[in-house]
Design a protein around this motif. Structure first.
Motif, short mmCIF file in Angstrom:
data_model
loop_
_atom_site.label_atom_id
_atom_site.label_comp_id
_atom_site.label_asym_id
_atom_site.label_seq_id
_atom_site.Cartn_x
_atom_site.Cartn_y
_atom_site.Cartn_z
N ARG A 59 0.83 -1.19 0.00
CA ARG A 59 0.00 0.00 0.00
C ARG A 59 0.88 1.25 0.00
O ARG A 59 1.88 1.32 0.69
CB ARG A 59 -0.91 0.02 1.22
CG ARG A 59 -1.92 -1.13 1.23
CD ARG A 59 -2.88 -0.98 2.39
NE ARG A 59 -3.86 -2.05 2.38
CZ ARG A 59 -4.85 -2.15 3.27
NH1 ARG A 59 -4.96 -1.26 4.23
NH2 ARG A 59 -5.70 -3.14 3.20
N THR A 69 -11.26 1.61 -2.44
CA THR A 69 -9.88 1.36 -2.80
C THR A 69 -9.76 0.72 -4.17
O THR A 69 -10.75 0.32 -4.79
CB THR A 69 -9.24 0.43 -1.75
OG1 THR A 69 -9.87 -0.85 -1.85
CG2 THR A 69 -9.41 0.98 -0.35
N PRO A 116 -1.49 7.76 0.38
CA PRO A 116 -2.28 8.56 -0.56
C PRO A 116 -1.78 10.00 -0.61
O PRO A 116 -1.34 10.56 0.38
CB PRO A 116 -3.70 8.48 0.03
CG PRO A 116 -3.50 8.17 1.48
CD PRO A 116 -2.26 7.32 1.55
N GLY A 176 -11.48 9.22 0.31
CA GLY A 176 -11.34 8.30 -0.80
C GLY A 176 -12.34 8.56 -1.92
O GLY A 176 -13.19 9.41 -1.85
#
Length: 467
Positions: A123, A155, A126, A150
């Motif tokens: 991961r 995701t 962000p 998000g």
């Protein structure tokens, strides 16, 4: 003098999509058919209004290039379907996100492989999000959005799972979908194993647009069929407006088949009574009106509930930069369920130099709907709408028959020998359902009349003896 014992093999009451589809199949089999329509034009709810060079649909239900009856119905081979951009455009927190664009071309195997690959990938952190301030109808900053972290689809793993689910839908046989347990669509979505964010941010607004049902009370089987069509094709509009579909069907019929401005007051197994022309004798009658009008002619026929729809048409010389996309509100913080610059999809719907923006409000029509819609559109498109010109506001209280569970997708079209009924209230309340219902009714009539053999020329009787 010889006169026929009846004036037609079959009288079809109603010149909407269902009735015209049935008439096309009947006349193609050699059965003489008369279509009677109370209005002065064919099409029923698939109507298009002409205003100052614009073509404005009354309801504007969405079509899919994957609808099988668009290929199977006689007379529709010349219908031009103009697709939206692939997938849909979702608006969430001032941003646009495209979703479902790969549904028709990705295989379930490759999508599942993507799920596994993304799940095992490290991961990343962000990046900071950029805040976009939307403008209201007057050009002033609009009310702030609710903040959610998000994208609407969640995701990358969530998006891959969604792609796999849509791909499976596209390849699943209809019989298997209809064999699933039936629930309200909203409850069924929660049991599909997809993240709540994906359901709320994509599937709910998408199905609301496809089913004209903002609360998703529709049968999950009908919702599955709608998702299957979305996953297997492209959302589209008929060139020239919704009326192009019934007009294409009518043009395919023999001259003199369709009679508009004729109001039918009663029906029997071998005749119809009209207000203008008295009794017309026949071998069979097919009632192809909307559900309420059908119940008036056929006492005892169940009238379903309906979903109301309001469509607003605006024009501007500075169209939003969304291209030919169908735009859905993933936040659901205003009256508009979906909107599009339809002149980017179909240039024939607007004069040169003007853009046509058509927006749909589902459910009861709010007070001062035009103002509320303009404010919402300014947030969805990120542009002032105060100078947009309103061309029409069309509210249809009984726009779409409700399909709440338990819902029989193949309700009987043969009431008794000589009397039949069809329409979107007998199948699914979509243009696809209307066409399929009409073809089912035509097949039942052909069977009862003797496998399509015309009886009109074979059964004339003498009403006066020769001198």
């Amino acid at each position: 003098m010889l006169e026929p014992a009846y004036q037609a093999d079959v009288v079809v009451v109603g010149a909407g999509a269902a009735g015209l589809a049935a008439a096309g199949r009947l006349t193609g089999a050699g059965v003489t058919t008369t279509v009677l329509e109370a209005a002065h034009a064919v099409g029923g709810r698939m109507a298009t209004e002409k205003v100052d060079g614009f073509r404005l649909d009354r309801i504007g239900q969405l079509l899919s290039t994957a609808y099988p009856e668009l290929r199977r119905t006689p007379g529709l081979d010349g219908l031009a379907l103009l697709p939206f951009a692939p997938g849909v455009l979702l608006h969430s927190e001032g941003r646009h996100h495209r979703a479902g664009a790969q549904a028709g071309v990705r295989s379930a195997r490759s999508a599942l492989h993507a799920v596994r690959a993304l799940a095992s990938a490290p991961r990343s952190i962000p990046a900071p999000r950029r805040t976009i301030t939307a403008l209201g109808a007057s050009g002033r900053p609009a009310a702030p959005h609710r903040t959610r972290a998000g994208a609407p689809l969640g995701t990358a793993v969530d998006q891959a799972r969604l792609g796999a689910a849509l791909s499976r839908h596209a390849s699943t046989p209809v019989e298997r979908l209809l064999a699933r347990p039936e629930l309200p669509a909203a409850q069924a979505l929660a049991a599909r194993g997809l993240p709540a964010r994906t359901i709320d941010g994509f599937l709910r607004p998408l199905l609301a647009a496809l089913l004209c049902d903002p609360d998703l009370t529709t049968s999950s089987r009908c919702a599955d069929l709608a998702l299957r069509a979305f996953a297997g094709g492209r959302l589209a509009l008929p060139e020239g407006g919704a009326e192009s579909l019934p007009e294409q069907l009518a043009r395919n019929l023999p001259p003199g088949t369709v009679h508009t401005g004729v109001r039918v007051t009663s029906v029997a197994t071998n005749s119809v009574t009209t207000a203008e022309h008295g009794v017309i004798r026949c071998r069979a009658v097919l009632v192809a009106t909307d559900a309420r009008a059908a119940a008036e002619l056929l006492p005892g026929l169940r009238v379903p509930d309906f979903h109301p729809v309001t469509v607003l048409h605006h024009t501007t010389d500075e169209p939003p930069a969304t291209g030919a996309s169908l735009l859905l509100d993933a936040d659901r913080d205003g009256p508009v369920a979906h909107t599009a610059v339809v002149s980017h999809v179909d240039p024939s719907r607007a004069p040169a130099g003007r853009a046509l923006v058509s927006s749909t409000v589902l459910g009861p029509c709010p007070s001062d709907v035009d103002t509320a819609v303009r404010i919402h559109l300014s947030r969805l498109y990120g542009t002032p709408t105060g100078r947009w010109e309103t061309l029409a506001v069309r509210h249809t209280p009984e726009a779409v028959p409700a399909m709440r569970p338990p819902h029989d997708l193949r309700r009987q079209v043969r009431l008794l020998a000589g009397l039949y009924v069809c329409g979107d209230h007998r199948d699914t309340s979509t243009p696809q359902g209307a066409l399929h219902s009409g073809l089912r009714a035509a097949a039942a009539i052909l069977t009862d009349l003797g496998a399509g053999r015309s009886m009109h020329t074979a059964e004339r009787v003498a009403t006066a003896s020769a001198a």
